[in-house]
Write a protein that holds these residues in place. Structure first.
Motif, short mmCIF file in Angstrom:
data_model
loop_
_atom_site.label_atom_id
_atom_site.label_comp_id
_atom_site.label_asym_id
_atom_site.label_seq_id
_atom_site.Cartn_x
_atom_site.Cartn_y
_atom_site.Cartn_z
N ASN A 1 -85.14 49.29 -83.54
CA ASN A 1 -84.03 49.22 -82.59
C ASN A 1 -82.82 48.45 -83.12
O ASN A 1 -81.71 48.65 -82.63
CB ASN A 1 -84.50 48.55 -81.29
CG ASN A 1 -84.82 49.57 -80.23
OD1 ASN A 1 -83.94 50.24 -79.71
ND2 ASN A 1 -86.10 49.71 -79.90
N GLY B 1 -79.74 50.33 -78.12
CA GLY B 1 -81.18 50.41 -77.93
C GLY B 1 -81.62 51.83 -77.62
O GLY B 1 -80.87 52.62 -77.03
N TYR C 1 -85.91 46.56 -75.77
CA TYR C 1 -86.75 46.06 -76.86
C TYR C 1 -86.77 44.54 -76.93
O TYR C 1 -87.42 43.96 -77.78
CB TYR C 1 -86.25 46.63 -78.20
CG TYR C 1 -84.85 46.20 -78.57
CD1 TYR C 1 -84.64 45.06 -79.35
CD2 TYR C 1 -83.74 46.90 -78.12
CE1 TYR C 1 -83.36 44.65 -79.67
CE2 TYR C 1 -82.46 46.49 -78.42
CZ TYR C 1 -82.27 45.36 -79.20
OH TYR C 1 -81.02 44.94 -79.50
N PRO D 1 -87.27 39.44 -71.93
CA PRO D 1 -88.55 39.80 -71.30
C PRO D 1 -88.61 41.27 -70.86
O PRO D 1 -89.46 41.62 -70.08
CB PRO D 1 -88.55 38.88 -70.08
CG PRO D 1 -87.10 38.80 -69.69
CD PRO D 1 -86.29 38.95 -70.95
N SER E 1 -81.41 51.00 -67.25
CA SER E 1 -81.20 49.94 -68.25
C SER E 1 -82.47 49.11 -68.38
O SER E 1 -83.35 49.17 -67.52
CB SER E 1 -80.03 49.06 -67.83
OG SER E 1 -80.31 48.45 -66.59
N PRO E 2 -82.58 48.35 -69.45
CA PRO E 2 -83.74 47.48 -69.61
C PRO E 2 -83.85 46.53 -68.42
O PRO E 2 -82.87 45.89 -68.06
CB PRO E 2 -83.43 46.71 -70.90
CG PRO E 2 -82.48 47.58 -71.64
CD PRO E 2 -81.65 48.24 -70.59
N SER E 3 -85.01 46.46 -67.81
CA SER E 3 -85.16 45.65 -66.61
C SER E 3 -86.65 45.47 -66.33
O SER E 3 -87.50 46.09 -66.98
CB SER E 3 -84.52 46.35 -65.41
OG SER E 3 -85.15 47.61 -65.22
#
Lengths: 232, 344
Positions: free
Chosen positions: A120, A142, A169, A172, A212-214
């Motif tokens: 990534n 990402g 990636y 947390p 999104s990253p969550s």
């Protein structure tokens, strides 16, 4: 001299063939995307989930990476440069050939669902990792590990659409999933992804998009990792 | 015979090694740190840099074929967009931030004011696909390039393959922007003992080191970190910076510390271009710092400067102007390639 060189070339190629050509042993992994035991068909088909409600799937893409074969828990073979984008709309991508160079005993398959953190942060890459594949976020770097889009009357959203783009990636919100499944010692192995097990438990009225990253992306990724099963 | 062959192969190897060195355009300035960009994964070559330059100047990367990278990153302004507080893209749409000046990017680990981008190769994806900037998709970019008259050739010369990919497109753009190295300002000559500061510049330099250098660290004039520099939140943009990316409350109001090199050319200043003049910037630091939980610890103690001292600091900041960079012909518009199809 010319003669000597050509002999050398011929000898070289026969050695090459002997070591790489004849003994190649191929294991074919066949990923099958299903909804209630039916092969996924995009766009036009609605799957009834009860008397009133139905779900249509328009897009399913996911990365299978770092493939390994295990024998009773011990790694016996590892694919190099192992990144495969499975695209539900393109049957050709559903087959992954593992080119073993010898006969190996194995009883488990190990792989990642998604792209590891080092990849990534390593810049532009080609093949299935090319950013034209639609699996790379552009507003924030990402890879998207798992993408599922569709429609359902249950969704309160515009056009009743749902979009789950699972990725991330960094701690947390690292959503990469490590998966191990038991497999038979066959040349062809069918791996089924039963999507109803992912979609039905979701309250689509309240949760219809993850972009999104969550925390939610991680939770759903964990659930997605449980969907893979091997069909004998 | 064998010895001859061995000799021949050694000769071939050494020639190719020389070729690599000759083609490698990247030189680390004296006493600078090692770049973080991994050149081994994208070795520089003349043809790749040229391709990257053509892509950088070609509006084909935008949906309407009207906006190029250079539209918001022009050489004469140190590769940023001057005269506008925030940059504008296709259809005159306004963004919410001032485009960053481009230079010395091989030393940067993250990109954008909020560090959204984790690798130089991936940076171009953001403006290409942003609806207010170039509004295009990568898959369309690649297909437009493949159909063009010039690009299959340029890609072949660069990568040995006329089949255009997203990877090669992005790597070529990286190659060109990596060559944007600014290290020939008066400041650099002074450091190399080839020139001397005036008394005023010298005083400004000392004041700078005392008050500004913990964030704007030499020789890049940025510590490459994210800091809250006490700006009042703009009531329209409501831009809280890096928190959008990390979702950590400790990152609220933090933006990437910009380089001060070529600051004379890269106005207006701050992430939203709110200050037109350097004097306004200095006045902000001495008189208008907004206190908040995430305010940089480096600003906890007020900066006190007399107006003469401010003038001296500005005199020093002007020694960071690198005219060789601003007028470097290697970065000029590639008219020999793009001119026949230029629209403006």
């Amino acid at each position: 001299m010319k003669y000597k060189i050509s002999t050398l070339v011929v000898t070289f190629f026969s050695i090459f063939n002997a070591s790489f050509g004849q003994d190649v042993h191929t294991i074919k992994l066949m990923f099958q995307n299903e909804f209630f035991n039916k092969t996924l068909v995009f766009d036009d088909l609605y799957f009834k989930i009860n008397q009133q409600d139905s779900i249509q799937i328009n897009e399913l893409k996911y990365y299978i990476s770092n493939i390994e074969l295990l024998d009773n828990g011990n790694s016996v073979w590892k694919e190099t440069n192992s990144f495969h984008l499975i695209d539900g709309s393109n049957n050709k991508t559903n087959e992954v050939n593992l080119n073993l160079n010898r006969l190996i005993n194995f009883n488990q398959l190990k792989f990642d669902l998604g792209i590891d953190s080092i990849t990534n942060v390593s810049g532009a890459m080609g093949g299935d990792l090319d950013p034209t594949k639609g699996m790379y976020w552009t507003w924030k770097s990402g890879y998207i590990n798992f993408k599922l889009e569709g429609k359902s009357n249950l969704c309160d959203s515009r056009n009743h659409e749902f979009q789950f783009h699972l990725g991330g990636y960094q701690y947390p919100h690292n959503s990469l999933q490590k998966i191990v499944v038991n497999i038979p010692q066959n040349d062809k192995i069918k791996i089924v992804l039963a999507l109803e097990k992912l979609l039905l438990p979701i309250n689509l009225k309240l949760q219809n998009h993850i972009m999104s990253p969550s925390k939610d992306a991680v939770l759903l990724s964990e659930k997605a990792s449980l969907l893979f099963s091997v069909k004998e | 015979m064998k010895i001859k062959l061995l000799f021949l192969s050694i000769l071939c190897l050494s020639i190719s090694a020389f070729k690599v060195i000759e083609e490698n355009q990247f030189i680390i300035p004296l006493n600078w740190p090692k770049p973080v960009y991994d050149f081994a994964k994208n070795p520089l070559s003349k043809n790749k840099i040229l391709l990257g330059k053509v892509l950088f100047f070609d509006p084909i990367l935008s949906r309407t074929n009207t906006i190029s990278c250079a539209s918001c990153h022009s050489q004469y302004s140190a590769f940023t967009h001057i005269d506008h507080a925030v940059s504008h893209g296709i259809d005159d749409r306004m963004g919410t931030r001032n485009s960053p000046a481009l230079m010395n990017l091989a030393w940067h680990k993250t990109f954008m004011w909020d560090g959204a981008i984790n690798h130089l190769d991936m940076q171009a994806l953001a403006p290409i696909t942003h609806p207010d900037e170039m509004g295009e998709t990568m898959i369309n970019v690649v297909s437009k390039l493949q159909q063009s008259k010039i690009y299959p050739n340029l890609f072949y010369n660069a990568f040995g393959d006329s089949l255009i990919t997203g990877e090669h497109t992005l790597k070529a753009i990286s190659q060109f922007v990596l060559t944007l190295v600014s290290s020939n300002a008066k400041y650099d000559s002074v450091m190399r003992k080839q020139a001397q500061f005036t008394d005023q510049e010298k005083n400004g330099y000392q004041l700078f080191r005392k008050n500004c250098a913990t964030c704007h660290t030499e020789p890049l004039f940025t510590n490459l970190q994210f800091e809250n520099n006490g700006l009042k939140v703009d009531s329209i943009y409501k831009d809280y910076g890096r928190i959008r990316i990390t979702k950590e409350s400790s990152d609220s109001l933090k933006f990437k510390v910009p380089t001060l090199r070529n600051i004379e050319f890269s106005y207006p200043y701050m992430h939203d271009g709110r200050f037109k003049h350097l004097s306004e910037v200095l006045n902000h630091y001495t008189s208008n710092i907004q206190n908040s939980k995430t305010l940089s610890v480096k600003l906890a103690k007020p900066i006190v400067l007399s107006s003469n001292e401010k003038v001296d600091i500005i005199a020093f900041l002007l020694t960071l102007s690198d005219r060789k960079f601003i007028f470097n012909p290697n970065y000029f518009y590639p008219k020999e390639i793009l001119m026949p199809k230029a629209k403006d």
